[in-house]
Design an enzyme around this catalytic site. Sequence first.
Site, PDB file in Angstrom:
ATOM      1  N   GLU A  17     -12.994 -14.693   0.417  1.00  0.00           N
ATOM      2  CA  GLU A  17     -13.045 -13.541  -0.123  1.00  0.00           C
ATOM      3  C   GLU A  17     -13.693 -13.089  -1.097  1.00  0.00           C
ATOM      4  O   GLU A  17     -13.598 -13.945  -2.254  1.00  0.00           O
ATOM      5  CB  GLU A  17     -11.175 -13.090  -0.348  1.00  0.00           C
ATOM      6  CG  GLU A  17     -10.993 -11.503  -0.724  1.00  0.00           C
ATOM      7  CD  GLU A  17      -9.417 -11.294  -0.905  1.00  0.00           C
ATOM      8  OE1 GLU A  17      -8.949 -11.145   0.159  1.00  0.00           O
ATOM      9  OE2 GLU A  17      -9.078 -11.093  -2.050  1.00  0.00           O
ATOM     10  N   TYR A  49     -11.184  -3.642  -1.116  1.00  0.00           N
ATOM     11  CA  TYR A  49     -11.175  -2.501  -1.244  1.00  0.00           C
ATOM     12  C   TYR A  49     -10.548  -1.983  -2.505  1.00  0.00           C
ATOM     13  O   TYR A  49      -9.253  -2.443  -2.750  1.00  0.00           O
ATOM     14  CB  TYR A  49     -10.601  -1.811  -0.091  1.00  0.00           C
ATOM     15  CG  TYR A  49     -10.678  -0.281   0.180  1.00  0.00           C
ATOM     16  CD1 TYR A  49     -11.801   0.321   0.776  1.00  0.00           C
ATOM     17  CD2 TYR A  49      -9.672   0.365  -0.424  1.00  0.00           C
ATOM     18  CE1 TYR A  49     -11.936   1.657   1.078  1.00  0.00           C
ATOM     19  CE2 TYR A  49      -9.792   1.949  -0.385  1.00  0.00           C
ATOM     20  CZ  TYR A  49     -10.939   2.535   0.509  1.00  0.00           C
ATOM     21  OH  TYR A  49     -11.097   3.888   0.684  1.00  0.00           O
ATOM     22  N   TYR A 145       2.985 -11.599   4.391  1.00  0.00           N
ATOM     23  CA  TYR A 145       3.850 -12.144   3.048  1.00  0.00           C
ATOM     24  C   TYR A 145       4.639 -13.191   3.607  1.00  0.00           C
ATOM     25  O   TYR A 145       5.881 -12.910   3.513  1.00  0.00           O
ATOM     26  CB  TYR A 145       4.337 -10.914   2.416  1.00  0.00           C
ATOM     27  CG  TYR A 145       3.276  -9.878   2.203  1.00  0.00           C
ATOM     28  CD1 TYR A 145       2.755  -9.684   1.088  1.00  0.00           C
ATOM     29  CD2 TYR A 145       2.984  -8.776   3.179  1.00  0.00           C
ATOM     30  CE1 TYR A 145       1.643  -8.716   1.022  1.00  0.00           C
ATOM     31  CE2 TYR A 145       2.142  -7.961   2.887  1.00  0.00           C
ATOM     32  CZ  TYR A 145       1.359  -8.012   1.820  1.00  0.00           C
ATOM     33  OH  TYR A 145       0.396  -6.967   1.882  1.00  0.00           O
TER      34      TYR A 145
HETATM   35  P1  FAD Z   1       2.625  -2.396   4.923  1.00  0.00           P
HETATM   36  O1  FAD Z   1       2.333  -3.267   6.031  1.00  0.00           O
HETATM   37  O2  FAD Z   1       2.411  -0.852   5.426  1.00  0.00           O
HETATM   38  O3  FAD Z   1       3.834  -2.891   4.381  1.00  0.00           O
HETATM   39  C1  FAD Z   1       4.137  -2.122   2.948  1.00  0.00           C
HETATM   40  C2  FAD Z   1       5.740  -2.290   2.797  1.00  0.00           C
HETATM   41  O4  FAD Z   1       6.259  -1.373   3.807  1.00  0.00           O
HETATM   42  C3  FAD Z   1       6.235  -3.422   3.220  1.00  0.00           C
HETATM   43  O5  FAD Z   1       7.336  -3.751   2.334  1.00  0.00           O
HETATM   44  C4  FAD Z   1       6.872  -3.560   4.623  1.00  0.00           C
HETATM   45  O6  FAD Z   1       8.086  -4.138   5.051  1.00  0.00           O
HETATM   46  C5  FAD Z   1       7.328  -2.021   4.773  1.00  0.00           C
HETATM   47  N1  FAD Z   1       6.942  -1.101   5.974  1.00  0.00           N
HETATM   48  C6  FAD Z   1       6.090  -1.477   6.759  1.00  0.00           C
HETATM   49  N2  FAD Z   1       6.510  -0.794   8.050  1.00  0.00           N
HETATM   50  C7  FAD Z   1       7.464   0.093   7.799  1.00  0.00           C
HETATM   51  C8  FAD Z   1       8.087   0.941   8.513  1.00  0.00           C
HETATM   52  N3  FAD Z   1       7.798   1.224   9.766  1.00  0.00           N
HETATM   53  N4  FAD Z   1       9.451   1.472   7.842  1.00  0.00           N
HETATM   54  C9  FAD Z   1       9.789   1.281   6.771  1.00  0.00           C
HETATM   55  N5  FAD Z   1       9.114   0.124   6.093  1.00  0.00           N
HETATM   56  C10 FAD Z   1       8.031  -0.343   6.459  1.00  0.00           C
HETATM   57  N6  FAD Z   1      -4.986  -4.142  -1.667  1.00  0.00           N
HETATM   58  C11 FAD Z   1      -5.840  -3.418  -2.018  1.00  0.00           C
HETATM   59  O7  FAD Z   1      -5.687  -2.452  -2.606  1.00  0.00           O
HETATM   60  N7  FAD Z   1      -7.197  -3.685  -1.835  1.00  0.00           N
HETATM   61  C12 FAD Z   1      -7.335  -4.911  -1.056  1.00  0.00           C
HETATM   62  O8  FAD Z   1      -8.498  -5.275  -0.562  1.00  0.00           O
HETATM   63  C13 FAD Z   1      -6.488  -5.449  -0.473  1.00  0.00           C
HETATM   64  N8  FAD Z   1      -6.657  -6.891   0.138  1.00  0.00           N
HETATM   65  C14 FAD Z   1      -5.471  -7.683   0.452  1.00  0.00           C
HETATM   66  C15 FAD Z   1      -5.785  -8.656   1.229  1.00  0.00           C
HETATM   67  C16 FAD Z   1      -4.573  -9.444   1.586  1.00  0.00           C
HETATM   68  C17 FAD Z   1      -4.844 -10.705   2.326  1.00  0.00           C
HETATM   69  C18 FAD Z   1      -3.173  -9.242   1.239  1.00  0.00           C
HETATM   70  C19 FAD Z   1      -2.026  -9.871   1.572  1.00  0.00           C
HETATM   71  C20 FAD Z   1      -2.992  -8.113   0.447  1.00  0.00           C
HETATM   72  C21 FAD Z   1      -4.122  -7.116   0.079  1.00  0.00           C
HETATM   73  N9  FAD Z   1      -4.006  -6.132  -0.894  1.00  0.00           N
HETATM   74  C22 FAD Z   1      -5.087  -5.356  -0.958  1.00  0.00           C
HETATM   75  C23 FAD Z   1      -2.676  -5.812  -1.114  1.00  0.00           C
HETATM   76  C24 FAD Z   1      -1.967  -4.790  -0.158  1.00  0.00           C
HETATM   77  O9  FAD Z   1      -2.530  -3.711  -0.050  1.00  0.00           O
HETATM   78  C25 FAD Z   1      -0.399  -4.629  -0.867  1.00  0.00           C
HETATM   79  O10 FAD Z   1       0.289  -5.743  -0.911  1.00  0.00           O
HETATM   80  C26 FAD Z   1       0.444  -3.429  -0.139  1.00  0.00           C
HETATM   81  O11 FAD Z   1       1.424  -3.114  -1.130  1.00  0.00           O
HETATM   82  C27 FAD Z   1       0.651  -3.570   1.118  1.00  0.00           C
HETATM   83  O12 FAD Z   1       0.055  -3.453   2.179  1.00  0.00           O
HETATM   84  P2  FAD Z   1       0.341  -3.814   3.670  1.00  0.00           P
HETATM   85  O13 FAD Z   1      -0.845  -3.247   4.459  1.00  0.00           O
HETATM   86  O14 FAD Z   1       0.816  -5.079   3.573  1.00  0.00           O
HETATM   87  O15 FAD Z   1       1.413  -2.738   3.917  1.00  0.00           O
END
Ligand code: FAD
Length: 285
Positions: A17, A49, A145
Site C-alpha cells: 500500500e 484515497y 476488521y
Molecule cells: P463499512 O463497511 O460501511 O462499515 C462502517 C461501519 O458501519 C462498521 O461499523 C459497520 O459494522 C457498519 N455497517 C456497515 N453496514 C451497515 C448496515 N447495513 N447497517 C448498520 N451498520 C452498518 N480510509 C480512507 O479515508 N482512505 C483510504 O484509502 C482507506 N484505506 C483503507 C484500507 C484498508 C485495508 C482499511 C481496513 C481501511 C481503510 N480506510 C481508508 C479506513 C476506512 O475508510 C474506515 O475504517 C471507515 O471507518 C470504514 O470503512 P468501511 O468501508 O469498512 O465501512
Amino acid sequence: MRITEKLMVKDQLVSFEVFPPKTDSAFDSIEWSVRELAAFNPDFMSVTYGAGGGTSQYTTKIASLIKNRLDTTALAHLTCASTPKDKIKEILDTLKENHIDNILAMRGDIPQNFEKPDGEYYEYAYELVKYIKEYGYFDIGGACYPECHPECDSLDKDIDHLKLKVDSGVDFLITQLFYDNDIFYSFMEKVRKKGIYVPVFAGIMPITNIKQIDRIISLSGTKLPCEVSEFLEKYKDSPEDLEKAGLDFAIKQINDLLENGVNGIHIYTMNKPYVARTVLKGITR
Ligand code: FAD
C-alpha cells in the site's frame, strides 16, 4: 492484470500500500518511492484515497503511474462518506479511462471540521460496492476488521455487515492492520462460518517507530501481543533497535500467516522502500 486473475495463477499474493501526495510539489518524491517499491515486483500496489476526497486526482495519477508506466497491477482506494454520488461516477470514468481495473471500495470517515459538499451520498460501503458492481468493469475489494470496526458494538454484528458488503459484489477483502495472528485466525473462522468465501489479504504494518505505533493504537485500538509491548518498552530510547525489532516481528508474523495458508499479505509500506525490501528479504516462501 486484475487481482482476481492474479489469484487464479498464484495461491498467495504479496502486495504493497502507498499513499499519494497532497500537493503537486510533493509529487516527485512520492513518485520516486513508488518506482522503488514497484521494482520489488509486488503482485499489486494499492493507492489510498484522502479522507476528504479533495486529493482524489493524485490517487488516480499514482495508480495510473503504477499501472501504465510501471507495468504493475494497481488498486485504487475510493471512499464514499465525503464524496458525493456524481463525483464517484466521474472518478470511476477516469479510472476506467486510465485502465485501472481494481477498486478498494470503502465508506471512509468524515474528517473533523470537514464541510460536506452538497449532494447525495452513499451511507455505507456496501452501497458503493453495489453501485460499482452495476457500473461494471472493475474488480472490487472491501475492508474488514479482525478486531471489529471501532463503531460497531460487536464483532458478530460487524461480520453480519461484512456479509452484506461481500454479497453486494466484493471480490476480495483486505484487513485492518493487526499484530496478533491468533486474532486473525479466529476472525477467519468466523468469517468462513458466516458464508464469506472471498480471499482475505492480511494487512501488515511493520513497526518502525514509537510515534507511529502510538498513533495506530489510538486510531484502531489494535491489541499488542506481549512480545511487541516488551520490545517497545525495551527499545523506547533506542530508535534503531526498535526499528530492527519491529521489522523482525513483521517478518515473523508474515511467515506464520503464509505457513497457515493466508490468501495474501498486504504490506502498509508507508512509502518506505527499505521497509518493503527488509520484509521481503525475510519472507521464506
Ligand atoms: P463499512 O463497511 O460501511 O462499515 C462502517 C461501519 O458501519 C462498521 O461499523 C459497520 O459494522 C457498519 N455497517 C456497515 N453496514 C451497515 C448496515 N447495513 N447497517 C448498520 N451498520 C452498518 N480510509 C480512507 O479515508 N482512505 C483510504 O484509502 C482507506 N484505506 C483503507 C484500507 C484498508 C485495508 C482499511 C481496513 C481501511 C481503510 N480506510 C481508508 C479506513 C476506512 O475508510 C474506515 O475504517 C471507515 O471507518 C470504514 O470503512 P468501511 O468501508 O469498512 O465501512
